[in-house]
Write a protein that holds these residues in place. Structure first.
Motif, PDB file in Angstrom:
ATOM      1  N   VAL A 133      78.924  58.927  63.522  1.00 53.42           N
ATOM      2  CA  VAL A 133      79.537  58.756  64.842  1.00 53.42           C
ATOM      3  C   VAL A 133      80.731  59.698  64.923  1.00 53.42           C
ATOM      4  N   HIS A 134      80.689  60.625  65.864  1.00 48.77           N
ATOM      5  CA  HIS A 134      81.766  61.596  66.043  1.00 48.77           C
ATOM      6  C   HIS A 134      82.307  61.439  67.456  1.00 48.77           C
ATOM      7  N   ARG A 135      83.280  60.568  67.617  1.00 54.45           N
ATOM      8  CA  ARG A 135      83.840  60.295  68.940  1.00 54.45           C
ATOM      9  C   ARG A 135      84.836  61.389  69.329  1.00 54.45           C
ATOM     10  N   LEU A 193      84.678  61.009  87.888  1.00 57.17           N
ATOM     11  CA  LEU A 193      84.560  60.056  86.792  1.00 57.17           C
ATOM     12  C   LEU A 193      85.452  60.513  85.632  1.00 57.17           C
ATOM     13  N   PRO A 194      86.270  59.632  85.063  1.00 58.94           N
ATOM     14  CA  PRO A 194      87.164  60.049  83.973  1.00 58.94           C
ATOM     15  C   PRO A 194      86.385  60.522  82.747  1.00 58.94           C
ATOM     16  N   ILE A 195      87.051  61.295  81.920  1.00 59.00           N
ATOM     17  CA  ILE A 195      86.476  61.736  80.651  1.00 59.00           C
ATOM     18  C   ILE A 195      86.430  60.538  79.694  1.00 59.00           C
ATOM     19  N   ALA A 196      85.302  60.379  79.007  1.00 57.55           N
ATOM     20  CA  ALA A 196      85.138  59.269  78.069  1.00 57.55           C
ATOM     21  C   ALA A 196      85.511  59.711  76.658  1.00 57.55           C
ATOM     22  N   PHE A 197      85.726  58.714  75.798  1.00 55.20           N
ATOM     23  CA  PHE A 197      85.983  58.978  74.380  1.00 55.20           C
ATOM     24  C   PHE A 197      84.856  58.340  73.589  1.00 55.20           C
ATOM     25  N   GLY A 222      88.573  49.460  84.635  1.00 54.18           N
ATOM     26  CA  GLY A 222      89.790  49.444  83.822  1.00 54.18           C
ATOM     27  C   GLY A 222      89.854  50.647  82.902  1.00 54.18           C
ATOM     28  N   HIS A 223      89.962  50.391  81.607  1.00 53.35           N
ATOM     29  CA  HIS A 223      90.056  51.459  80.617  1.00 53.35           C
ATOM     30  C   HIS A 223      88.681  51.869  80.081  1.00 53.35           C
ATOM     31  N   PHE A 224      87.608  51.438  80.749  1.00 53.33           N
ATOM     32  CA  PHE A 224      86.261  51.735  80.289  1.00 53.33           C
ATOM     33  C   PHE A 224      85.425  52.314  81.426  1.00 53.33           C
ATOM     34  N   ILE A 225      84.331  52.970  81.032  1.00 52.36           N
ATOM     35  CA  ILE A 225      83.298  53.383  81.973  1.00 52.36           C
ATOM     36  C   ILE A 225      82.080  52.523  81.688  1.00 52.36           C
ATOM     37  N   VAL A 232      81.845  52.328  77.497  1.00 52.86           N
ATOM     38  CA  VAL A 232      82.491  53.223  76.525  1.00 52.86           C
ATOM     39  C   VAL A 232      83.928  53.427  77.001  1.00 52.86           C
ATOM     40  N   PRO A 233      84.877  53.558  76.085  1.00 51.27           N
ATOM     41  CA  PRO A 233      86.280  53.702  76.500  1.00 51.27           C
ATOM     42  C   PRO A 233      86.564  55.038  77.158  1.00 51.27           C
ATOM     43  N   ILE A 234      87.498  54.996  78.078  1.00 51.23           N
ATOM     44  CA  ILE A 234      87.987  56.232  78.700  1.00 51.23           C
ATOM     45  C   ILE A 234      88.890  56.957  77.703  1.00 51.23           C
TER      46      ILE A 234
END
Length: 504
Positions: free
Chosen positions: A221-223, A258-262, A297-300, A371-373
């Motif tokens: 997993v490479h976040r 749409l915000p960038i995800a992490f 919130g802080h997620f997509i 998934v988190p933003i």
């Protein structure tokens, strides 16, 4: 008497406590519970005896006048974690006993309340609880070993099956393509069925390998910062032809900005593909499937919805288990491997999100995962240039403990700073005006050409007040007189970079 007495070590410096326990332990020895009490005057003596004898229980004096009380309790826990500890507290001091229980003691005894029955019960329960704990630990260890063996077998078996299966498929394909000679229509139908089932078997093997890696903790997993909108559009485009072939309508619901995800982009592709594959597989011809997302919130939150047969709400808790076959036993229809959702759940959780299902029989299904933003701002880069080692060290320590999101480099050589600035592209250069081998004003002029003209800043530090007076005429953004305080330096950096202090 039992074949082997239960070994009890008493740690106390009080002779009256030894005399008391000697008498009580003899009376407490009944039937198969026979105890042998060994005295120890202090912690050091106790550890020496523990090296020689395997004790079953430790009785420890916690009374405040005993120097080996709480220190001894922590020392025994750390050095001999397997031995159950019963603490002895001063008369009317139940609070110390409760504190010991919270810290890991098996039991506590108040000295003026001890008799042979209380002592016998406490010792017996300590022994029995420890036996249950050891049995549980052994059972848990065995379960882990069995789980690892299962995962290893699945991984090795799947890996070994891939090669012969690939060879079988290749030869069947050669015959089906007519390369080995002409074939009849009926033979072609049989060969195409064999190819389809080879592909199904390959898919099952790959999923078993993926699940085995996840269970073994070896999944990669490479976040990182990921454009989730782009991934969703790609997955949508890949499935449009497949859905059209089944006369299904695939709709995309993608909001703007749409915000960038992490997250790991490859993992997210696998998750969406699994969910879309299930929706396509279990939705009837002419059905509708929707792929979409929204910020929560802080997620997509990404969802795949269909108007297929739906899932019984009572089965929702089991649907993400490996090899689960929910509502697929009765009658004809599509069948899955039972691995896709198990892999999906694990991949979502590895990326810091959650997955859930909303469904009812006859009303379709909606799978949603999050998934988190990306909220990790890139650190501001700061280059420190000073020919005095103690100044470089002092400034570096200030920056590292400042609570600011900074990445630092440093050098004591003015000419080397120009090379580093070209490679490092700093947002801020903290420059000593009086360097040994070259004048700071010369470095200032050159370094301004190396850093960003719009965002790059230079902070001059010097003990020469007269030189600082007009240094901003030469391109410096601010200056700080030596000696300076930690707070003065931090405030200058905050002002120049326009950043906030998140913590102290």
């Amino acid at each position: 008497m039992a074949e082997k007495a239960i070994q009890v070590i008493l740690i106390t410096g009080r002779q009256e406590d030894r005399d008391l326990l000697d008498g009580l332990i003899e009376q407490a020895s009944v039937g198969s519970y026979q105890y042998q009490l060994i005295h120890s005057s202090g912690l050091k003596d106790a550890f020496t005896k523990c090296d020689e004898t395997l004790f079953d229980i430790a009785l420890l004096d916690l009374e405040s006048s005993s120097k080996d009380g709480w220190e001894g309790f922590e020392a025994i826990k750390n050095r001999i974690p397997e031995i159950p500890i019963i603490v002895l507290t001063a008369p009317n001091d139940g609070e110390a006993g409760f504190a010991a229980l919270k810290s890991g003691a098996q039991d506590y005894l108040v000295k003026d309340k001890i008799d042979e029955s209380i002592l016998a019960r406490s010792l017996r329960y300590a022994v029995e609880r420890k036996m249950v704990e050891r049995t549980s630990q052994q059972a848990l260890k065995r379960l882990r070993e069995l789980s690892e063996t299962k995962s290893q077998f699945a991984a090795e078996a799947s890996h070994e099956l891939r090669t012969p299966l690939g060879i079988v498929r290749e030869f069947v394909s050669l015959v089906n393509d007519g390369i080995t000679g002409p074939i009849t229509d009926k033979q072609k139908q049989c060969l195409e069925s064999a190819l389809r089932n080879c592909d199904r078997m390959t898919d099952l093997i790959n999923k078993m390998l993926d699940l085995a890696k996840i269970e073994a903790g070896k999944a990669e997993v490479h976040r990182k910062q990921t454009d989730l909108a782009k991934i969703i559009e790609q997955c949508y485009g890949d499935f449009v032809p497949e859905c059209k072939a089944k006369d299904q309508a695939l709709t995309l619901e993608l909001p703007q900005n749409l915000p960038i995800a992490f997250c790991d982009g490859g993992n997210v592709v696998n998750i969406i593909v699994n969910l879309l594959s299930n929706a396509k597989k279990f939705t009837q011809k002419g059905g509708r499937i929707t792929l979409g997302c929204r910020q929560e919130g802080h997620f997509i939150a990404v969802h795949v919805q269909d108007n297929g047969p739906g899932i019984d709400p009572e089965a929702h808790d089991r649907i993400f288990d490996a090899f689960a076959q929910i509502n697929r036993e009765d009658g004809p229809g599509a069948r899955g491997t039972g691995l896709g959702l198990a892999i999906t759940k694990n991949l979502v959780e590895l990326n810091g999100g959650l997955v859930q299902v909303e469904s009812a029989l006859g009303k379709g299904s909606r799978f949603t995962f999050t998934v988190p933003i990306n909220e990790r701002e890139a650190p501001k880069r700061v280059l420190i240039v000073d020919d005095e080692a103690h100044v470089v060290k002092f400034v570096t320590q200030i920056l590292e403990s400042s609570g600011l999101n900074l990445e630092t480099r440093s050098t004591m050589n003015g000419l080397e700073s120009l090379i580093i600035a070209g490679q490092f592209n700093p947002d801020l250069v903290i420059l000593d005006l009086h360097l040994a081998e070259v004048r700071g004003q010369q470095i200032l002029k050159s370094i301004k050409g190396k850093i960003s003209q719009k965002t790059g800043k230079v902070l001059i530090i010097s003990g020469d007040v007269d030189s600082l007076a007009d240094i901003q005429k030469h391109g410096a953004d601010d200056c700080l007189e030596k000696p300076f305080s930690r707070e003065q330096m931090i405030q200058k950096i905050v002002n120049l970079l326009g950043i906030e202090r998140r913590n102290r």
